[in-house]
Design a protein around this motif. Structure first.
Motif, PDB file in Angstrom:
ATOM      1  N   ASP A 120       0.689  -1.495   0.252  1.00 32.09           N
ATOM      2  CA  ASP A 120      -0.037  -0.515   0.134  1.00 32.09           C
ATOM      3  C   ASP A 120       0.496   1.394   0.330  1.00 32.09           C
ATOM      4  OD1 ASP A 120       1.141   0.813   3.090  1.00 32.09           O
ATOM      5  OD2 ASP A 120      -1.095  -0.340   3.429  1.00 32.09           O
TER       6      ASP A 120
ATOM      7  N   VAL B 291      -7.865  -6.916  -7.911  1.00 35.56           N
ATOM      8  CA  VAL B 291      -7.762  -5.824  -7.668  1.00 35.56           C
ATOM      9  C   VAL B 291      -7.335  -5.712  -8.755  1.00 35.56           C
ATOM     10  CG1 VAL B 291      -5.143  -3.925  -7.398  1.00 35.56           C
ATOM     11  CG2 VAL B 291      -6.274  -6.466  -5.804  1.00 35.56           C
TER      12      VAL B 291
ATOM     13  N   LEU C 244      -8.797   1.472  -1.280  1.00 35.68           N
ATOM     14  CA  LEU C 244      -9.001  -0.258   0.056  1.00 35.68           C
ATOM     15  C   LEU C 244      -9.100  -1.390  -0.890  1.00 35.68           C
ATOM     16  CD1 LEU C 244     -12.170   1.436   2.707  1.00 35.68           C
ATOM     17  CD2 LEU C 244      -9.875   1.347   2.868  1.00 35.68           C
ATOM     18  N   VAL C 245      -8.707  -2.480  -0.220  1.00 38.35           N
ATOM     19  CA  VAL C 245      -8.695  -3.659  -1.228  1.00 38.35           C
ATOM     20  C   VAL C 245     -10.035  -4.298  -1.064  1.00 38.35           C
ATOM     21  CG1 VAL C 245      -7.434  -5.707  -1.942  1.00 38.35           C
ATOM     22  CG2 VAL C 245      -6.887  -3.919  -1.645  1.00 38.35           C
ATOM     23  N   ASN C 246     -10.989  -5.357  -1.802  1.00 34.80           N
ATOM     24  CA  ASN C 246     -12.134  -5.654  -1.567  1.00 34.80           C
ATOM     25  C   ASN C 246     -11.831  -6.957  -1.734  1.00 34.80           C
ATOM     26  OD1 ASN C 246     -14.319  -7.111  -1.800  1.00 34.80           O
ATOM     27  ND2 ASN C 246     -15.665  -5.625  -3.652  1.00 34.80           N
ATOM     28  N   MET C 247     -12.222  -7.148  -0.546  1.00 33.92           N
ATOM     29  CA  MET C 247     -11.403  -8.603   0.070  1.00 33.92           C
ATOM     30  C   MET C 247     -12.750  -9.681  -0.413  1.00 33.92           C
ATOM     31  SD  MET C 247      -9.392  -8.137   1.784  1.00 33.92           S
ATOM     32  CE  MET C 247      -8.217  -9.977   2.720  1.00 33.92           C
ATOM     33  N   ARG C 248     -13.667  -9.667  -1.838  1.00 31.88           N
ATOM     34  CA  ARG C 248     -14.503 -10.877  -1.520  1.00 31.88           C
ATOM     35  C   ARG C 248     -13.561 -11.682  -3.332  1.00 31.88           C
ATOM     36  NH1 ARG C 248     -19.626  -9.029  -4.763  1.00 31.88           N
ATOM     37  NH2 ARG C 248     -17.721  -8.525  -6.067  1.00 31.88           N
ATOM     38  N   ARG C 249     -13.955 -12.739  -2.542  1.00 24.36           N
ATOM     39  CA  ARG C 249     -12.839 -14.059  -2.894  1.00 24.36           C
ATOM     40  C   ARG C 249     -13.217 -13.453  -5.168  1.00 24.36           C
ATOM     41  NH1 ARG C 249     -10.548 -18.346  -1.157  1.00 24.36           N
ATOM     42  NH2 ARG C 249     -11.339 -18.136   0.850  1.00 24.36           N
TER      43      ARG C 249
ATOM     44  N   THR D 106      -0.524   0.534  -4.642  1.00 24.44           N
ATOM     45  CA  THR D 106      -2.030   0.365  -4.520  1.00 24.44           C
ATOM     46  C   THR D 106      -2.291   1.284  -3.806  1.00 24.44           C
ATOM     47  OG1 THR D 106      -3.875  -1.156  -5.141  1.00 24.44           O
ATOM     48  CG2 THR D 106      -2.540  -1.817  -3.227  1.00 24.44           C
TER      49      THR D 106
ATOM     50  N   VAL E  13      -8.180 -12.531  -4.235  1.00 27.33           N
ATOM     51  CA  VAL E  13      -9.191 -11.884  -4.520  1.00 27.33           C
ATOM     52  C   VAL E  13      -8.312 -10.548  -5.599  1.00 27.33           C
ATOM     53  CG1 VAL E  13      -9.513 -10.454  -1.777  1.00 27.33           C
ATOM     54  CG2 VAL E  13      -7.619  -9.756  -2.641  1.00 27.33           C
TER      55      VAL E  13
ATOM     56  N   ARG F 232      -7.048   0.402  -9.680  1.00 24.16           N
ATOM     57  CA  ARG F 232      -5.962   1.186  -8.307  1.00 24.16           C
ATOM     58  C   ARG F 232      -4.516   0.932  -8.181  1.00 24.16           C
ATOM     59  NH1 ARG F 232      -9.862   0.062  -4.214  1.00 24.16           N
ATOM     60  NH2 ARG F 232     -12.164   0.516  -5.248  1.00 24.16           N
TER      61      ARG F 232
ATOM     62  N   ARG G 269      -6.483 -16.198   0.648  1.00 22.54           N
ATOM     63  CA  ARG G 269      -7.690 -15.685   0.123  1.00 22.54           C
ATOM     64  C   ARG G 269      -7.369 -14.847  -0.895  1.00 22.54           C
ATOM     65  NH1 ARG G 269     -12.842 -14.763   1.093  1.00 22.54           N
ATOM     66  NH2 ARG G 269     -13.277 -15.569   3.011  1.00 22.54           N
TER      67      ARG G 269
END
Length: 424
Positions: A3, A42, A60-65, A57, A40, A46, A38
């Protein structure tokens, strides 16, 4: 991946790209493994920079698989170790690494491949003993360009290629298939369903049509012909040896084969040879609302949807007596309950089946029409000629192979010269 403060977000495991039949290979994002193993997604919007050993990057990073979509390609998983042919004729090469470039701010593309001459050895031991010169090549240095990446190993995954192009119109998918090798074309044809293959065949050059149809098992070839427009099926069958064409028509459903046989009785460059036997036909007491419901059908091509031909029963071609045409624009201006018999256009004479391509072209151009009815000497509707049918016969036989920027010369029927100075 880090980050902006330098804290590690995770490790990049793959690159998500979009393989298209034309244009560059866009990189739309990265698959990143975060703590907990996991994976994810990106998006590249980003990513602020990519450097040796690190990706920076922001946001925020979307943590959905991560779940791969049908139109997406995992560039590392699906391209590394693939065999491609070099355009210079020096033989096959194996992809060992990929090169990405930022073409503008946060817009990345796959531009280069690091390859090793020769095919990939089998097994881990073979891979560790790889031999052959290495070089960096651009996508244009591959035989078939981007298409070679999309079609590589198609015999093991034709469905994956088709998923990438599932949203293409039939004519664009035909362009993709035309660029493939004969072996790849056969594999794609085997993976397509009959209706989709029929739509694509209608858009392919004759040589490709014949090659694909001849490579199909007889029963399936007959089913594909049944799904084609009768005039397109007749054009294709007319290019086959007589015994092969007859054998395929014997395998077709008799009701589907009958209009094709009728079309084959006419010369190619006449109204009878150009027409389709399946226009929209309704009785004079049918209403405007019924007519609009018929032309709204998604399977109806645009030129045929511009007119409703009104006839006495029977309403299957050859019909009862032809009465006139109800044009789409007139239908849109009339109350829904109006009977078609009240809004007929009788000012334009229908075509006779023996009229020439030049005569048909002049008539369409003179009256600014998209379609014209074809009737026999007793006034029965046989079919309709549409502007797209005329264009297919006016353009040179190799027009599908011509570059979009090239001039199309020699327009008109073979030996006939320009079509009387008019255009469709």
């Amino acid at each position: 991946m880090f980050d902006p403060q330098g804290d590690q977000v995770g490790r990049v495991r793959d690159v998500v790209g979009m393989l298209r039949p034309r244009g560059p290979v866009r990189v739309i994002g990265l698959v990143v493994e975060v703590p907990g193993r996991r994976r994810v997604f990106v998006p590249m919007t980003r990513v602020t920079s990519i450097d040796a050993g690190q990706v920076i990057t922001t946001g925020l990073v979307n943590m959905r698989r991560f779940e791969q979509r049908g139109t997406e390609t995992l560039l590392l998983a699906e391209l590394l170790d693939r065999t491609v042919e070099l355009a210079d004729g020096s033989g096959p090469a194996t992809i060992e690494d990929l090169g990405l470039d930022a073409v503008r701010a946060r817009d990345w593309q796959l531009t280069r491949l690091f390859v090793r001459r020769g095919t990939a050895p089998r097994g881990l031991a073979g891979r560790l003993r790889r031999r052959g010169d290495t070089l960096t090549v651009g996508l244009d240095d591959l035989q078939g360009g981007v298409l070679s990446l999309a079609s590589a190993d198609l015999d093991q995954g034709a469905t994956n290629l088709l998923a990438a192009f599932e949203e293409l119109k039939a004519t664009d998918l035909a362009d993709v298939i035309h660029e493939l090798t004969p072996k790849r074309r056969r594999e794609v044809a085997a993976a397509l369903d009959d209706e989709r293959l029929a739509d694509v065949l209608e858009e392919l050059p004759e040589d490709d049509q014949i090659e694909i149809l001849s490579g199909l098992e007889g029963g399936r070839a007959a089913h594909v012909l049944e799904e084609m427009q009768p005039d397109d099926a007749a054009d294709l069958l007319s290019e086959l040896p007589t015994d092969q064409a007859e054998r395929l028509m014997q395998l077709m459903d008799p009701d589907e084969a009958e209009p094709v046989r009728r079309l084959l009785a006419y010369d190619d460059y006449t109204a009878g040879g150009l027409m389709t036997t399946d226009p929209v036909v309704l009785a004079p007491d049918a209403t405007v609302a019924e007519a609009l419901a018929h032309v709204r059908r998604t399977e109806l091509n645009v030129p045929l949807a511009t007119a409703v031909f009104v006839c006495r029963p029977p309403l299957e071609t050859p019909t009862g007596r032809y009465l006139g045409t109800a044009h789409l624009q007139r239908l849109l201006r009339e109350p829904p309950q109006t009977a078609l018999g009240q809004i007929l256009d009788n000012d334009i004479d229908p075509l006779a089946p023996e009229e020439t391509l030049q005569a048909v072209t002049r008539r369409l151009a003179a009256y600014n029409l998209v379609s014209l009815p074809v009737v026999d000497e007793d006034g029965h509707l046989l079919g309709a000629v549409t502007a797209d049918d005329v264009l297919d016969h006016l353009l040179p036989e190799d027009w599908r192979d011509a570059d979009e920027d090239e001039d199309l010369e020699g327009i008109g029927a073979p030996g006939a010269g320009p079509a009387g100075g008019t255009g469709a």
